[in-house]
Structures are given as C-alpha cells and as structure tokens.
Scaffold this active site. Structure first.
Site, short mmCIF file in Angstrom:
data_model
loop_
_atom_site.label_atom_id
_atom_site.label_comp_id
_atom_site.label_asym_id
_atom_site.label_seq_id
_atom_site.Cartn_x
_atom_site.Cartn_y
_atom_site.Cartn_z
N MET A 33 0.57 -47.65 18.80
CA MET A 33 -0.05 -47.82 20.26
C MET A 33 -1.53 -47.40 19.79
O MET A 33 -1.54 -46.79 21.08
CB MET A 33 0.64 -47.09 20.49
CG MET A 33 1.95 -47.20 20.87
SD MET A 33 2.84 -46.86 22.54
CE MET A 33 2.90 -44.83 21.64
N LEU A 36 -5.78 -44.33 15.96
CA LEU A 36 -5.24 -44.80 14.87
C LEU A 36 -6.28 -43.54 14.34
O LEU A 36 -6.94 -43.24 13.70
CB LEU A 36 -5.35 -45.57 14.34
CG LEU A 36 -5.37 -47.65 15.30
CD1 LEU A 36 -5.97 -48.00 13.82
CD2 LEU A 36 -4.05 -47.34 14.63
N HIS A 37 -4.56 -42.91 13.26
CA HIS A 37 -5.14 -41.90 12.64
C HIS A 37 -4.67 -42.63 10.62
O HIS A 37 -3.93 -42.98 9.94
CB HIS A 37 -4.57 -40.69 12.31
CG HIS A 37 -2.95 -40.87 13.29
ND1 HIS A 37 -2.15 -41.33 12.07
CD2 HIS A 37 -1.84 -41.04 13.82
CE1 HIS A 37 0.15 -41.01 12.46
NE2 HIS A 37 -0.47 -41.04 13.49
N HIS A 40 -1.40 -44.88 9.91
CA HIS A 40 -1.44 -46.15 10.10
C HIS A 40 -2.87 -46.61 9.10
O HIS A 40 -1.71 -47.79 9.23
CB HIS A 40 -2.49 -45.97 11.76
CG HIS A 40 -1.94 -45.77 12.99
ND1 HIS A 40 -1.78 -44.53 13.59
CD2 HIS A 40 -0.19 -45.76 13.49
CE1 HIS A 40 -1.18 -43.69 14.79
NE2 HIS A 40 0.15 -44.71 14.67
N GLN A 64 8.18 -48.10 27.08
CA GLN A 64 8.43 -47.35 25.85
C GLN A 64 8.11 -45.89 26.79
O GLN A 64 8.51 -44.42 26.39
CB GLN A 64 8.58 -47.24 24.42
CG GLN A 64 6.95 -47.16 24.14
CD GLN A 64 6.83 -47.52 22.88
OE1 GLN A 64 7.02 -48.28 22.75
NE2 GLN A 64 6.77 -46.20 22.41
N LYS A 152 7.98 -41.36 9.93
CA LYS A 152 7.71 -40.51 10.99
C LYS A 152 8.86 -40.64 12.31
O LYS A 152 9.11 -39.55 12.18
CB LYS A 152 5.97 -40.20 11.19
CG LYS A 152 6.03 -38.82 11.66
CD LYS A 152 6.01 -38.51 13.08
CE LYS A 152 5.48 -39.16 13.62
NZ LYS A 152 5.03 -38.94 15.44
N GLN A 156 13.12 -44.46 15.36
CA GLN A 156 12.58 -46.13 15.33
C GLN A 156 12.38 -47.53 14.99
O GLN A 156 13.17 -48.19 14.70
CB GLN A 156 11.12 -45.95 15.68
CG GLN A 156 10.08 -47.01 16.28
CD GLN A 156 9.20 -47.11 16.26
OE1 GLN A 156 8.67 -46.52 17.54
NE2 GLN A 156 7.60 -46.96 15.54
N VAL A 179 2.77 -39.88 5.88
CA VAL A 179 1.08 -38.97 5.60
C VAL A 179 1.76 -38.05 6.25
O VAL A 179 1.52 -37.83 7.23
CB VAL A 179 0.59 -40.17 5.77
CG1 VAL A 179 -1.04 -39.87 5.82
CG2 VAL A 179 0.61 -41.37 5.36
N ARG A 190 -0.12 -37.60 18.94
CA ARG A 190 0.31 -36.68 19.95
C ARG A 190 -0.37 -35.59 19.40
O ARG A 190 -1.05 -34.57 20.22
CB ARG A 190 1.29 -36.72 20.19
CG ARG A 190 1.77 -38.13 20.77
CD ARG A 190 3.31 -38.34 21.96
NE ARG A 190 3.16 -38.51 22.88
CZ ARG A 190 4.68 -39.52 22.63
NH1 ARG A 190 4.50 -40.10 21.33
NH2 ARG A 190 4.94 -40.69 23.45
O1 PAF Z 1 5.73 -46.07 16.65
C1 PAF Z 1 5.00 -47.02 18.04
O2 PAF Z 1 3.36 -46.84 17.73
C2 PAF Z 1 5.46 -47.74 18.55
O3 PAF Z 1 6.76 -47.27 18.84
C3 PAF Z 1 5.14 -49.74 18.63
C4 PAF Z 1 6.58 -49.40 16.82
C5 PAF Z 1 4.10 -49.48 17.63
C6 PAF Z 1 6.11 -49.45 19.40
O4 PAF Z 1 5.56 -49.85 20.59
#
Ligand code: PAF
Length: 288
Positions: A33, A36-37, A40, A64, A152, A156, A179, A190
């Site tokens: 989403m 990015l850190h 990612h 979501q 993390k 999911q 990480v 967040r």
């Molecule tokens: O983990 C995330 O950043 C989100 O839940 C994902 C997997 C990109 C789905 O929107």
C-alpha cells in the site's frame, strides 16, 4: 535515477506480465500500500533475487479499511515509493487509481472463512475480505508468479495463502521474515504516526512477545500463562495500550487448550494514534 516503469492501467500490467513470461522470464509480485520502508525493500530485494522481473504494486485499498480507520490519513508518496522499489530491484511499479481498481460498486468479495473470524478479524470486521479481494484481483491481473508478503502481517499471509490455494491461482505465495529496527520495533508504515516519545515506547511490543516466546521455550504449556507474560510486559509501558495478546496454532490460527507444536504469539496495541501489530513464532516441543 531509476528506469522503473510506472504503470496505472490493469490492461498494461496484464500485458507486461504476459510478455515477460512469453520471453521465458519468471515474474515476482510484491503487493504494497506504499509508504515503503526497509521491510518492503527486503520483499522487493528477495523477489528480485528469486525472479527475473519484479512488479511492486502501490495501492491504498479502500476495501480493507473500515469507516473510522486511517484510509484518508494513510501516508502516500509515490515518487519515494518508486525510488525505494527501484533500489530494491523492481522492474515495474503498478500504481492504479481507485477508479481503475474499482470502477463501480464492488459486487464480488472474496472471503476466506475460518482464518478471518479470529484475531485481527474480530477487531477489524471485513478487513481481511478487503485484503483477500484486492490480492485476488492482483493475482488475476499478473497471472503465474511468485508473490511476496511479510510475516509482520501473519494472519494476512495465512489468508492469502489459503485464498490462492482455494481459488487455484498459479501463484507461489512466499512469506518473508519481519524486518525490525535495532530496538526490536517491527517496521510498519503506521510507525510514521508515532511521536518521538511513542516511538521510544513502542518496542515494548517486541519485548513482550519475546517474553512470551521465552515462557514457551522454558516449558510453559498453558496459553493463559503465556498471554499473561506478554500482557505484563506491555502493562509496564503507559504509552502502549494493549488491545489483544494471543497464542495460536501457527497453521490454524486457533487457540489451543494446551500448547504444542508450531505456535504464533501475536499482539495488537494502540500507541498514540497508531494501531500496531506484531508477532513471533514459538515451538512447544513434546515432553515439557
Ligand atoms: O500488506 C499490505 O500492505 C496490504 O494489506 C496488501 C497485501 C498490499 C493488500 O492491500
């Protein structure tokens, strides 16, 4: 400084992936989403190490987020995300508009029953349906690939694995270790919400999980005692309000009556305006 191509259309993404496979290249997919850190970046780097080409997707998925959650406030910085993805070895960034992903009312939702009515699914009703739906769409767009997700978000990862298997997507789901900052805090987009003081307090979550894992390693087999060990550590930090602490079977995500086998210890907490989650693994061997 990157030659990463940024694309916004689903048709372009699908055509790109098909072209790559047609040329005999393996495709890696890193759904994100944005914001990015280094966590990612590690996913992108792993994908780049294991696949010939990599697409990183950047899409803050409204499906979501529940009403009252941080959809509007969620950090967005596409230029920076493209730079991080490029540095990690991404080939393409797919950054669609909301209207591209959801041109009208969403009539079809993917729900993975069993794994989503527990843990964070209780605190965030509908959240995992939104995740499963958008990830299913990305899998359908990209086709055969290896897809990388961080541990993390342990629940999911379990939901996505099950969804991919149940819907027969030609996708290998790869889970990657969390990480952490040097003080133990799990990297998360967040964390950007934390004040300096809250940032200093937040690593208590990892210390608490470590205390729980230590109790299991020391022979504790009563889940309530492990949850108490976790809660006690968090309670000593006034800036961190524990929402939940759980010890579950790592495969089923269900709470066992007595601990055995592969376990996952998970916490969710409010730290200022951030809701943070974290988890670690533990093994309860026989004979203790
Ligand atoms: O983990 C995330 O950043 C989100 O839940 C994902 C997997 C990109 C789905 O929107």
């Amino acid at each position: 400084v990157s030659d990463v191509e940024v694309i916004g259309r689903i048709a372009e993404l699908t055509a790109w992936a098909a072209r790559q496979r047609g040329a005999g290249r393996t495709v890696g997919l890193v759904p994100t989403m944005g914001a990015l850190h280094d966590g990612h970046a590690a996913l992108v780097a792993r994908a780049a190490a294991e696949c010939d080409v990599v697409v990183t997707t950047v899409f803050v998925n409204p499906l979501q987020f529940a009403a009252g959650e941080d959809l509007a406030a969620y950090p967005r910085d596409l230029d920076r995300d493209v730079a991080v993805a490029a540095a990690g070895g991404a080939t393409v960034v797919f950054a669609p508009a909301v209207e591209e992903m959801y041109p009208g009312e969403v009539a079809t939702t993917v729900r993975v029953s069993g794994l989503t009515e527990v843990l964070d699914g209780l605190a965030r009703p509908g959240h995992f349906d939104g995740v499963a739906t958008v990830v299913a769409k990305l899998f359908a767009m990209v086709g055969a690939c290896r897809a990388y997700f961080g541990e993390k978000d342990f629940q999911q990862l379990a939901v996505v694995r099950r969804m991919a298997a149940d819907l027969s997507f030609p996708v290998v789901v790869v889970g990657c270790p969390t990480v952490r900052a040097p003080d133990g805090l799990a990297l998360s987009s967040r964390n950007a919400y934390l004040t300096a003081e809250e940032r200093l307090a937040a690593p208590v979550l990892h210390r608490a999980l470590a205390a729980g894992a230590e109790a299991v390693a020391g022979g504790e087999r009563d889940p309530a005692a492990v949850v108490a060990a976790i809660s006690e550590v968090v309670a000593a930090e006034p800036l961190v309000a524990l929402e939940s602490a759980d010890v579950v079977d790592a495969a089923t995500l269900r709470a066992p009556g007595r601990l055995s086998g592969e376990l996952r210890l998970l916490v969710a907490a409010k730290v200022g305006r951030a809701r943070l989650i974290d988890n670690v693994g533990a093994h309860a061997g026989p004979g203790s």
